[in-house]
Write a protein that holds these residues in place. Structure first.
Motif, PDB file in Angstrom:
ATOM      1  N   ASP A   1       3.483   1.827  -9.481  1.00 28.45           N
ATOM      2  CA  ASP A   1       2.808   2.410  -8.316  1.00 28.45           C
ATOM      3  C   ASP A   1       1.986   3.629  -8.714  1.00 28.45           C
ATOM      4  OD1 ASP A   1       3.879   0.484  -6.683  1.00 28.45           O
ATOM      5  OD2 ASP A   1       5.499   1.737  -5.899  1.00 28.45           O
ATOM      6  N   LEU A   2       2.533   4.461  -9.587  1.00 23.78           N
ATOM      7  CA  LEU A   2       1.813   5.652 -10.031  1.00 23.78           C
ATOM      8  C   LEU A   2       0.632   5.282 -10.930  1.00 23.78           C
ATOM      9  CD1 LEU A   2       4.890   7.952 -10.650  1.00 23.78           C
ATOM     10  CD2 LEU A   2       3.115   8.278  -8.907  1.00 23.78           C
ATOM     11  N   MET A   3       0.782   4.231 -11.724  1.00 16.12           N
ATOM     12  CA  MET A   3      -0.345   3.759 -12.531  1.00 16.12           C
ATOM     13  C   MET A   3      -1.469   3.270 -11.622  1.00 16.12           C
ATOM     14  SD  MET A   3       1.597   1.995 -15.843  1.00 16.12           S
ATOM     15  CE  MET A   3       1.022   0.424 -15.359  1.00 16.12           C
ATOM     16  N   ASP A   4      -1.126   2.604 -10.532  1.00 20.58           N
ATOM     17  CA  ASP A   4      -2.116   2.166  -9.546  1.00 20.58           C
ATOM     18  C   ASP A   4      -2.937   3.348  -9.051  1.00 20.58           C
ATOM     19  OD1 ASP A   4      -2.551  -0.465  -8.985  1.00 20.58           O
ATOM     20  OD2 ASP A   4      -1.107  -0.619  -7.355  1.00 20.58           O
TER      21      ASP A   4
ATOM     22  N   ASP B   1      -9.673  12.206   0.386  1.00 22.84           N
ATOM     23  CA  ASP B   1      -9.424  11.547  -0.901  1.00 22.84           C
ATOM     24  C   ASP B   1      -8.268  10.558  -0.778  1.00 22.84           C
ATOM     25  OD1 ASP B   1     -11.409  13.079  -2.145  1.00 22.84           O
ATOM     26  OD2 ASP B   1      -9.988  14.661  -2.683  1.00 22.84           O
ATOM     27  N   ILE B   2      -7.185  11.012  -0.158  1.00 23.13           N
ATOM     28  CA  ILE B   2      -6.005  10.155   0.019  1.00 23.13           C
ATOM     29  C   ILE B   2      -6.357   8.942   0.879  1.00 23.13           C
ATOM     30  CG2 ILE B   2      -3.673  10.038   0.971  1.00 23.13           C
ATOM     31  CD1 ILE B   2      -3.834  11.668  -1.590  1.00 23.13           C
ATOM     32  N   GLU B   3      -7.120   9.169   1.943  1.00 23.98           N
ATOM     33  CA  GLU B   3      -7.519   8.065   2.818  1.00 23.98           C
ATOM     34  C   GLU B   3      -8.341   7.037   2.049  1.00 23.98           C
ATOM     35  OE1 GLU B   3      -9.575   9.963   6.009  1.00 23.98           O
ATOM     36  OE2 GLU B   3      -7.753  10.328   7.178  1.00 23.98           O
ATOM     37  N   GLN B   4      -9.214   7.501   1.162  1.00 25.29           N
ATOM     38  CA  GLN B   4     -10.041   6.579   0.396  1.00 25.29           C
ATOM     39  C   GLN B   4      -9.191   5.714  -0.536  1.00 25.29           C
ATOM     40  OE1 GLN B   4     -13.222   5.733   0.760  1.00 25.29           O
ATOM     41  NE2 GLN B   4     -13.065   7.095   2.522  1.00 25.29           N
ATOM     42  N   PHE B   5      -8.136   6.307  -1.094  1.00 27.46           N
ATOM     43  CA  PHE B   5      -7.253   5.523  -1.963  1.00 27.46           C
ATOM     44  C   PHE B   5      -6.579   4.394  -1.188  1.00 27.46           C
ATOM     45  CE2 PHE B   5      -2.794   4.998  -3.488  1.00 27.46           C
ATOM     46  CZ  PHE B   5      -3.095   4.240  -4.610  1.00 27.46           C
ATOM     47  N   PHE B   6      -6.044   4.716  -0.018  1.00 28.87           N
ATOM     48  CA  PHE B   6      -5.327   3.690   0.738  1.00 28.87           C
ATOM     49  C   PHE B   6      -6.286   2.664   1.356  1.00 28.87           C
ATOM     50  CE2 PHE B   6      -1.938   6.884   0.477  1.00 28.87           C
ATOM     51  CZ  PHE B   6      -0.945   6.069  -0.047  1.00 28.87           C
ATOM     52  N   LEU B   7      -7.500   3.090   1.673  1.00 30.17           N
ATOM     53  CA  LEU B   7      -8.512   2.121   2.110  1.00 30.17           C
ATOM     54  C   LEU B   7      -8.837   1.153   0.977  1.00 30.17           C
ATOM     55  CD1 LEU B   7     -11.087   4.217   4.179  1.00 30.17           C
ATOM     56  CD2 LEU B   7      -9.689   2.319   4.993  1.00 30.17           C
ATOM     57  N   TYR B   8      -8.901   1.695  -0.229  1.00 33.67           N
ATOM     58  CA  TYR B   8      -9.145   0.856  -1.417  1.00 33.67           C
ATOM     59  C   TYR B   8      -8.031  -0.177  -1.576  1.00 33.67           C
ATOM     60  CZ  TYR B   8      -8.778  -0.270  -6.405  1.00 33.67           C
ATOM     61  OH  TYR B   8      -8.623  -0.925  -7.600  1.00 33.67           O
TER      62      TYR B   8
ATOM     63  N   ILE C   1       1.807  -0.754   0.877  1.00 36.30           N
ATOM     64  CA  ILE C   1       1.107   0.514   1.146  1.00 36.30           C
ATOM     65  C   ILE C   1       2.109   1.619   1.444  1.00 36.30           C
ATOM     66  CG2 ILE C   1      -0.449   1.707   2.746  1.00 36.30           C
ATOM     67  CD1 ILE C   1      -1.959  -0.229   1.021  1.00 36.30           C
ATOM     68  N   ARG C   2       3.053   1.314   2.294  1.00 35.04           N
ATOM     69  CA  ARG C   2       4.052   2.315   2.687  1.00 35.04           C
ATOM     70  C   ARG C   2       4.935   2.710   1.493  1.00 35.04           C
ATOM     71  NH1 ARG C   2       4.604   3.216   8.065  1.00 35.04           N
ATOM     72  NH2 ARG C   2       6.741   3.947   7.795  1.00 35.04           N
ATOM     73  N   ARG C   3       5.222   1.768   0.617  1.00 37.35           N
ATOM     74  CA  ARG C   3       6.035   2.079  -0.559  1.00 37.35           C
ATOM     75  C   ARG C   3       5.297   3.027  -1.491  1.00 37.35           C
ATOM     76  NH1 ARG C   3       6.220  -2.671  -3.887  1.00 37.35           N
ATOM     77  NH2 ARG C   3       4.681  -1.621  -5.195  1.00 37.35           N
ATOM     78  N   ILE C   4       4.019   2.741  -1.757  1.00 34.69           N
ATOM     79  CA  ILE C   4       3.232   3.604  -2.652  1.00 34.69           C
ATOM     80  C   ILE C   4       3.072   4.987  -2.038  1.00 34.69           C
ATOM     81  CG2 ILE C   4       0.957   3.913  -3.714  1.00 34.69           C
ATOM     82  CD1 ILE C   4       0.789   0.868  -3.970  1.00 34.69           C
ATOM     83  N   HIS C   5       2.867   5.036  -0.739  1.00 33.52           N
ATOM     84  CA  HIS C   5       2.766   6.318  -0.036  1.00 33.52           C
ATOM     85  C   HIS C   5       4.037   7.132  -0.224  1.00 33.52           C
ATOM     86  CE1 HIS C   5       3.012   8.970   3.581  1.00 33.52           C
ATOM     87  NE2 HIS C   5       1.732   9.147   3.306  1.00 33.52           N
ATOM     88  N   SER C   6       5.194   6.471  -0.140  1.00 35.51           N
ATOM     89  CA  SER C   6       6.477   7.152  -0.319  1.00 35.51           C
ATOM     90  C   SER C   6       6.614   7.699  -1.738  1.00 35.51           C
ATOM     91  CB  SER C   6       7.619   6.183  -0.014  1.00 35.51           C
ATOM     92  OG  SER C   6       8.873   6.774  -0.308  1.00 35.51           O
ATOM     93  N   VAL C   7       6.186   6.939  -2.725  1.00 30.81           N
ATOM     94  CA  VAL C   7       6.263   7.376  -4.124  1.00 30.81           C
ATOM     95  C   VAL C   7       5.396   8.622  -4.338  1.00 30.81           C
ATOM     96  CG1 VAL C   7       5.696   6.749  -6.508  1.00 30.81           C
ATOM     97  CG2 VAL C   7       6.834   5.092  -5.020  1.00 30.81           C
ATOM     98  N   LEU C   8       4.194   8.620  -3.788  1.00 21.54           N
ATOM     99  CA  LEU C   8       3.296   9.770  -3.947  1.00 21.54           C
ATOM    100  C   LEU C   8       3.838  10.999  -3.220  1.00 21.54           C
ATOM    101  CD1 LEU C   8      -0.184   8.000  -3.591  1.00 21.54           C
ATOM    102  CD2 LEU C   8       0.909   8.827  -5.685  1.00 21.54           C
TER     103      LEU C   8
ATOM    104  N   ILE D   1      -1.154  14.416   0.707  1.00 20.23           N
ATOM    105  CA  ILE D   1      -0.447  13.154   0.962  1.00 20.23           C
ATOM    106  C   ILE D   1       0.370  13.239   2.243  1.00 20.23           C
ATOM    107  CG2 ILE D   1       1.590  13.770  -0.405  1.00 20.23           C
ATOM    108  CD1 ILE D   1      -0.022  10.270  -0.172  1.00 20.23           C
ATOM    109  N   PHE D   2       0.797  14.446   2.615  1.00 22.32           N
ATOM    110  CA  PHE D   2       1.601  14.614   3.832  1.00 22.32           C
ATOM    111  C   PHE D   2       0.738  14.602   5.096  1.00 22.32           C
ATOM    112  CE2 PHE D   2       4.166  16.523   0.454  1.00 22.32           C
ATOM    113  CZ  PHE D   2       5.364  15.847   0.641  1.00 22.32           C
ATOM    114  N   LEU D   3      -0.580  14.655   4.923  1.00 25.97           N
ATOM    115  CA  LEU D   3      -1.486  14.611   6.078  1.00 25.97           C
ATOM    116  C   LEU D   3      -1.885  13.183   6.434  1.00 25.97           C
ATOM    117  CD1 LEU D   3      -3.865  17.561   5.084  1.00 25.97           C
ATOM    118  CD2 LEU D   3      -1.869  17.641   6.604  1.00 25.97           C
ATOM    119  N   TYR D   4      -1.560  12.252   5.544  1.00 31.56           N
ATOM    120  CA  TYR D   4      -1.945  10.855   5.768  1.00 31.56           C
ATOM    121  C   TYR D   4      -0.749  10.065   6.277  1.00 31.56           C
ATOM    122  CZ  TYR D   4      -3.375   6.052   4.864  1.00 31.56           C
ATOM    123  OH  TYR D   4      -3.661   4.706   4.999  1.00 31.56           O
ATOM    124  N   GLU D   5      -0.959   9.352   7.390  1.00 37.45           N
ATOM    125  CA  GLU D   5       0.079   8.493   7.942  1.00 37.45           C
ATOM    126  C   GLU D   5      -0.217   7.048   7.568  1.00 37.45           C
ATOM    127  OE1 GLU D   5       2.863   9.184   9.474  1.00 37.45           O
ATOM    128  OE2 GLU D   5       2.522  11.345   9.384  1.00 37.45           O
TER     129      GLU D   5
END
Length: 330
Positions: free
Chosen positions: A33-36, A60-67, A79-86, A101-105
């Protein structure tokens, strides 16, 4: 990116998890997940470091999850798992919740309609488009530069709003993709594969071509080449930029497009936060309101599955139940 290419502070975090006794399968999953994320960041920011990680913005965070959602077609659970790791990485280093990362839901596992703040109304769209060629709120130097790239900005915004393109699809456009002679724009994947094409309306093509011709010939993108179609502008020299490293016009990056949109939104006096995704949402909702089928919209946007349109369908149902047309998408 492989495990050895991860930044040292990320490797230190993974060692910390090992010392805490986390299972090897958990460590392996965290590593992937971190390599992603850090592979994406190395492309997005051209480099990675602890400083860059700590100074990321919400956008920036939003662009990553949109990607992940649009390019990689990741499921919500992933998506939720990777968000939790970050989030855990940020907590480990910062010991607070000040990281972006805490501002993105992340999206809910259960589908819910879009909120009204996630699209633009007709009034907002018209105001945004009208401000592009206006000199309102500009300094004398900005007024002098505006005719060079006003058409560029309008073309970009219309590609989001009237054709439903994503930010990444717009930044990837090259002269190989833009065909003025047949009103066609080819949309490609990250790997360069053709996904679909759009047919430009005459007025949009004229606007795009006018912008193209404002670029001085020595730095103008070359027909049928890999030169970027959208070129960065140099305010100091009052001309478009050239990349000597790539021997081609300097591409307008996704970060620059986001900044451009923020500035135009602010100048128009609209609410903060309107992004390329908001304009794309507006396009999809408008198509559904106009009675277009899910299959047709899927084809228009080059989507591999219609599942990503389910939230939009729920939103349309809610809008029709409420019936307040002034708040409907443009």
């Amino acid at each position: 990116m492989n495990e050895q290419q991860l930044p040292q502070f990320v490797k230190d975090y993974l060692v910390h998890l090992t010392k805490k006794g986390r299972q090897s399968s958990t460590i392996k999953r965290y590593t992937y997940d971190l390599m992603d994320f850090f592979h994406w960041l190395s492309v997005y920011k051209n480099t990675v470091s602890l400083t860059i990680w700590t100074e990321l913005s919400r956008e920036d965070i939003e662009q990553f999850f949109l990607y992940l959602m649009e390019e990689r077609q990741y499921k919500v659970r992933t998506i939720r798992r990777i968000h939790s790791v970050l989030r855990q990485l940020a907590t480990f280093y910062l010991k607070t919740k000040q990281h972006a990362i805490f501002l993105y839901e992340p999206p809910e596992l259960e589908l819910v309609p879009l909120q009204q703040s996630e699209w633009v109304t007709e009034k907002e769209a018209r105001r945004l488009l009208s401000i592009i060629h206006s000199v309102q709120g500009l300094s004398e130097k900005q007024q002098e530069a505006r005719p060079f790239f006003a058409g560029r900005n309008e073309t970009i915004i219309r590609l989001f709003l009237d054709y439903g393109l994503s930010l990444q699809e717009v930044t990837r456009l090259t002269m190989n993709d833009v065909h003025f002679e047949r009103n066609e724009v080819i949309i490609r994947s990250e790997k360069g594969e053709q996904l679909f094409s759009i047919e430009w309306k005459d007025e949009d093509k004229r606007c795009a071509y006018k912008y193209f011709k404002t670029i001085p010939e020595p730095v103008r993108p070359r027909f049928y080449s890999q030169d970027p179609f959208f070129v960065a502008f140099d305010f100091q020299r009052m001309t478009f930029r050239w990349s000597y490293e790539n021997d081609q016009p300097k591409a307008l990056t996704d970060i620059a497009i986001q900044k451009m949109l923020r500035l135009e939104v602010a100048r128009a006096g609209l609410r903060k936060g309107i992004s390329a995704q908001h304009l794309r949402n507006t396009f999809i909702l408008r198509c559904l309101l106009n009675g277009e089928s899910v299959q047709r919209i899927q084809e228009k946007l080059g989507l591999s599955t219609p599942l990503s349109l389910q939230r939009y369908l729920l939103t349309i149902k809610q809008l029709q139940n409420v019936g307040k047309t002034e708040s409907w998408p443009y």
